[in-house]
Design a protein around this motif. Structure first.
Motif, short mmCIF file in Angstrom:
data_model
loop_
_atom_site.label_atom_id
_atom_site.label_comp_id
_atom_site.label_asym_id
_atom_site.label_seq_id
_atom_site.Cartn_x
_atom_site.Cartn_y
_atom_site.Cartn_z
N ALA A 35 3.24 -0.44 -12.63
CA ALA A 35 4.57 -0.31 -13.20
C ALA A 35 5.45 0.62 -12.37
N VAL A 36 4.92 1.71 -11.90
CA VAL A 36 5.73 2.69 -11.17
C VAL A 36 6.07 2.20 -9.78
N SER A 37 5.15 1.47 -9.14
CA SER A 37 5.42 0.97 -7.79
C SER A 37 6.33 -0.24 -7.79
N GLU A 68 0.84 -1.21 0.00
CA GLU A 68 0.00 0.00 0.00
C GLU A 68 0.87 1.26 0.00
N LEU A 69 1.95 1.24 0.77
CA LEU A 69 2.85 2.39 0.79
C LEU A 69 3.53 2.58 -0.56
N ALA A 70 3.91 1.48 -1.22
CA ALA A 70 4.54 1.59 -2.53
C ALA A 70 3.59 2.21 -3.55
N VAL A 71 2.33 1.81 -3.51
CA VAL A 71 1.34 2.36 -4.45
C VAL A 71 1.10 3.84 -4.15
N LEU A 72 1.04 4.19 -2.85
CA LEU A 72 0.82 5.59 -2.50
C LEU A 72 2.01 6.45 -2.93
N ARG A 73 3.22 5.92 -2.76
CA ARG A 73 4.40 6.66 -3.23
C ARG A 73 4.41 6.78 -4.75
N ALA A 74 3.99 5.73 -5.45
CA ALA A 74 3.92 5.78 -6.91
C ALA A 74 2.94 6.85 -7.36
N ALA A 75 1.81 6.97 -6.65
CA ALA A 75 0.83 8.01 -6.98
C ALA A 75 1.44 9.39 -6.81
N ALA A 76 2.23 9.57 -5.73
CA ALA A 76 2.88 10.87 -5.51
C ALA A 76 3.86 11.18 -6.62
#
Length: 972
Positions: free
Chosen positions: A308-310, A287-295
């Motif tokens: 892909a980004v996460s 979840e943290l990786a996806v949230l960081r990818a969104a940022a």
């Protein structure tokens, strides 16, 4: 904070903002009734700016307005028009696979710039070609007008302190040129973080807007208590009110933390960030990786890129996304519109949350995520413009592929979003590592010249000049083919900036490297001659050109054409008409034979030729050359040349009677000058707009622009002269001859070192009319004499017409002589093609003929003046002609009627009495008769004394006793 509690906090009623809400309700009601308002909501973080915009949106929807919302992002300031991305998408609605085929070029280009990064395959048409940003501004204005459903439009823009350069420019455009729809433009920002250009934009709102400032203050204690409710003890509420300082956001977070047992609130910003960080700390690794990818992706973002980004597989990434949505860290971002988006975009709950996530992201992870984002976009077929932000953040120095992509992205965006193009080129220059080879030097030289061009388009001319200097440092002295174009362009930029002496120094220093007989340096000598003309040193310019041509056995066409254009302008400034005509013809013949590609390198000369033709009264030739020059400048991204060309076009259009075209060209020149931050050009554009508005509408409608023009131009050069002359003319038409004369004396004095001789007769004519209005015929005759001298010096038809006009105004007691001179003026203006001047002269001719008793001839002359006014949209001139027609009809004697009043009053007094009987004010009478208000008052004093009355109503009563008196009721 849980999603449930967050939703509860959003549902809390707005507290302590009763005044602000009343202002918002008034704006919505006004918009529904057709009025436009600008609302500037300001305040520190957490005071409720976004909440006020939300409340405004709810009010507007309830009233039936179209609601569009956008916001700027701290982390995407290189994203062009970022604050307007959602409003653009909201206007257009659903985008199909082939939307380029149904939208105009400007709207398609605007969508290309604002669409978010996408993971969808790019197998459709290529992005729209570069379109100049001012055309994108107009495209957005059209979108707003089209979005109106009859009740008006609300456009909310949040967090504008983070707005990119393109967004600030578009906002500036909307403030100066409202769309053709009732609009509420609601803007929220933190004033202490806002750029100066943004703050200044709100000071330039068009007069059609009602402007309202809403600075938000902290809540008082009573409002804080209401907001906290009963969940805390009174002692806790008092503590929270004190610690929060009345900041609603701080109060909300502290309330939540107090409920959870927290007591240390010594550093409020840190406490707030800690509260958000606690939400993030509860997330799993995925979840943290996806949230960081969104940022990393931006706000809003395409969820299909998250995996892909996460660095996660698709399944786990989507599962994590569901959790983030369920805890209200990520929200849906559905733009309003007639149809849903093909893909649903997402955004963070609040910009501060994204800021915290970005701050907590390790720098190595962020670099790798940007690289993964670029790779995902590359695989999907995304273009260089979409990939550029991620490459700029992730590429390593020496990465030649990254340099190539950034350079190509800059090339594609430099016209539409030059600030963004400049950012990509700066990144490319940083990443490139010179290896000493000629190829490496040439690549770097190309990037620097591209960056200089981008700076030129944005109006950062000082940065453009400095970048040209850096480029010149890369070119050895033995490469004149590369050095000379850079030095010549640098001198032009210095001249455009207004640094004439620096431009001269740059050229002189470079010319010391060259023998005086070396023809390769001729472009620099030509630029130096042009600089001399701009300084008023036309004799020195002619000497330079004479030497250049003498030392060049076989000068090429470029040299001859540039020399002819320069000589033509110098002759025009000096009032030497014979050489002016000869050189203008030579330059025009050569320029007309050029293809557009070659003409693009001659735009400076095209501008010189156009102004020379205007001053030679070859207005139609000037219009033809300016139209073409403007088109070529736009195609080649030479925006810094556009104000110069557009101002010349506006002047020529007005002279030939195209008032609407003149106003449009002046407005466009003003807009481009704003983009270039050139107050002198802004001022002259305002002056030209004022001159046309005075004729089209009234002098009162033009006075504000005319006053601003003189203030904006500032320096006492030719543009100041021209702007001052316009304001003087407006003052005369207002019935303020004293003010008119004060202005004219500053530009016609013998101590003027820089003057435009080809226009002096016109200015002296205006002064003669002003002195006549004041009743000082001796002074008026002196001005008429100066007009004669100035006109004889140039022998131009228009200036001869103004001299005749001036002499006609001073023929006291001899209306027949005045009529003969006005008739001569009419003929001169007709020969010179000065349509509106001809119309004014015909009106004066008609009045003089009426005073001479030639009523039929007077009626014909006034009728011709009115037809000219009607044909060319000169409503003010038309109104003066109508007044003259009514006066002429009223004064015609009727057989067998008494003329007792005629024996009592003079002709001028009878005329003024007739106008009083028609209900006209003293100011209106003064304007129609070209008199001062004081002169009209003096005449009325004598009329009252002669007729034994003491009021206007009594005067009308006395006049009514005469059978031939005009009836006010009958003439309404």
């Amino acid at each position: 904070m849980s999603a449930q509690r967050h939703q509860q906090s959003e549902a809390r009623p707005l507290t302590g903002r009763e005044h602000e809400m009343s202002v918002l309700r008034s704006a919505v009601a006004g918009c529904a009734g057709g009025a436009s308002t600008v609302i500037e909501i300001t305040g520190d973080p957490g005071l409720g700016k976004s909440r006020m915009l939300d409340e405004l949106g709810a009010l507007a929807r309830a009233e039936g307005l179209t609601v569009l919302s956008g916001r700027a992002s701290e982390f995407e300031q290189e994203r062009s028009f970022g604050a307007f991305a959602e409003p653009v998408r909201g206007c257009v609605g659903r985008l199909t696979e082939r939307w380029h085929e149904t939208l105009d070029l400007e709207t398609a280009a605007l969508l290309d710039l604002v669409l978010p990064r996408t993971a969808a395959p790019h197998d459709g048409p290529p992005p729209s070609p570069g379109v100049e940003r001012y055309r994108l501004h107009h495209a957005f204005g059209r979108l707003l007008a089209d979005a109106d459903r009859g009740r008006g439009v609300l456009l909310c823009l949040d967090d504008l302190h983070w707005a990119d350069e393109g967004s600030v420019e578009l906002l500036h455009h909307l403030l100066r040129q409202p769309p053709r729809a009732a609009l509420i433009l609601a803007c929220a920002h933190r004033p202490r973080q806002a750029p100066a250009k943004l703050l200044a934009s709100f000071q330039h709102a068009a007069v059609g807007y009602r402007t309202v400032g809403l600075p938000l203050s902290p809540l008082d204690r009573q409002s804080c208590h209401r907001l906290l409710g009963t969940a805390h003890t009174r002692a806790q509420r008092e503590q929270l009110c004190t610690v929060s300082g009345g900041n609603p956001l701080y109060l909300e977070v502290l309330s939540e933390l107090t409920t959870e047992g927290a007591t240390d609130f010594s550093d409020l910003p840190a406490t707030l960030r800690a509260a958000l960080a606690r939400e993030i700390a509860l997330l799993t690794a995925d979840e943290l990786a996806v949230l960081r990818a969104a940022a990393v992706l931006g706000d809003p973002f395409d969820p299909l890129l998250l995996a892909a980004v996460s660095g996660l597989a698709t399944g786990p990434a989507l599962e994590a996304l569901d959790v983030l949505s369920g805890t209200d860290l990520i929200r849906s971002c559905r733009p309003p519109g007639p149809q849903p988006e093909v893909r649903q975009l997402l955004q963070f709950r609040h910009p501060l949350l994204r800021e915290v996530v970005s701050g907590e992201t390790p720098p190595g992870w962020r670099l790798a995520a940007n690289a993964r984002a670029d790779e995902a976009l590359r695989r999907s077929g995304a273009g260089t413009v979409e990939r550029a932000p991620y490459i700029a953040r992730a590429a390593q120095m020496g990465d030649t592929e990254a340099v190539r992509v950034l350079t190509e992205a800059a090339t594609q965006t430099v016209h539409s979003a030059p600030a963004t193009g400049a950012a990509w080129l700066r990144a490319a220059l940083y990443l490139s590592v010179p290896d000493g080879s000629e190829e490496s030097v040439l690549d770097r030289l190309g990037m620097l010249l591209g960056l200089a061009n981008a700076y030129g388009v944005t109006g950062e001319l000082a940065a453009c000049r400095d970048t040209l200097g850096r480029a010149l440092d890369l070119v050895p002295p033995d490469r004149p083919d590369r050095r000379i174009p850079i030095v010549a362009l640098r001198s032009i930029i210095e001249r455009i900036i207004g640094s004439i002496k620096v431009s001269e120094t740059v050229l002189v220093d470079e010319l010391t490297r060259w023998p005086t007989t070396d023809p390769r340096a001729n472009p620099l000598r030509l630029q130096l001659a042009t600089t001399r003309v701009g300084q008023g040193r036309t004799d020195e310019a002619d000497g330079l050109l004479d030497a250049l041509l003498a030392d060049t056995p076989a000068p090429d066409r470029r040299t001859l054409t540039s020399a002819a254009a320069c000589r033509a302008l110098g002759a025009a400034y000096g009032g030497r008409v014979a050489p002016l005509r000869a050189y203008a013809t030579e330059a025009a013949t050569a320029i007309d034979l050029m293809e557009d590609q070659e003409l693009a390198t001659f735009l400076d000369e095209v501008g010189q030729l156009g102004w020379a033709e205007v001053l030679a009264e070859r207005h139609h030739d000037a219009i033809r050359h300016m139209d073409r020059g403007i088109r070529v400048a736009r195609l080649n991204g030479q925006s810094y040349m556009l104000p110069y060309l557009l101002l010349c076009l506006s002047y020529a259009q007005q002279a030939t009677g195209d008032l609407a075209g003149g106003i449009e060209s002046a407005a466009e020149a003003e807009e481009m000058a704003h983009l270039l931050d050139r107050p002198d050009l802004i001022g002259y554009a305002l002056a030209l707009r004022a001159a046309a508005t005075a004729l089209r509408d009234s002098p009162e409608a033009a006075v504000e622009a005319a006053e601003r023009a003189v203030h904006s131009v500032g320096r006492r050069g030719r543009l100041w002269e021209l702007s001052t002359a316009v304001l003087a003319s407006v003052r005369l038409d207002q019935g303020r001859p004293d003010d008119c004369l004060d202005l004219l004396r500053t530009i016609t004095g013998s101590n003027r070192s820089v003057t435009t001789h080809a226009l002096r007769a016109m200015w002296c004519c205006t002064a003669a009319q002003a002195e006549t209005a004041r009743g000082d015929l001796a002074a008026a005759r002196e001005w008429a004499k100066h007009a004669d001298e100035a006109a004889e010096a140039v022998r131009l038809p228009g200036q001869l017409g103004y001299a005749a006009l001036a002499n006609g105004c001073v023929q006291d007691g001899d209306p027949a002589a005045a009529a003969a001179l006005f008739a001569a003026a009419v003929d001169f203006f007709a020969v010179g093609g000065l349509v509106t001047a001809e119309g004014r002269a015909r009106l004066l001719l008609g009045r003089a003929l009426a005073r001479a008793g030639q009523d039929d001839e007077a009626a014909a002359a006034i009728g011709r003046a009115k037809r000219i006014a009607d044909t060319h949209g000169a409503a003010h001139l038309g109104a003066l002609a109508v007044n003259a027609q009514r006066s002429l009809g009223a004064r015609r004697p009727r057989p067998g009627r008494s003329r007792a009043a005629d024996r009592t009053l003079s002709e001028q007094e009878r005329h003024i009495s007739d106008l009083v009987a028609r209900g006209m004010s003293n100011r209106a009478i003064a304007s129609s008769l070209f008199l001062s208000v004081k002169t009209v008052e003096s005449h009325l004093t004598r009329i009252f004394r002669k007729l034994g009355v003491s009021s206007r109503s009594a005067l009308i009563g006395v006049l009514a006793q005469f059978p031939d008196a005009p009836s006010h009721q009958a003439t309404r």
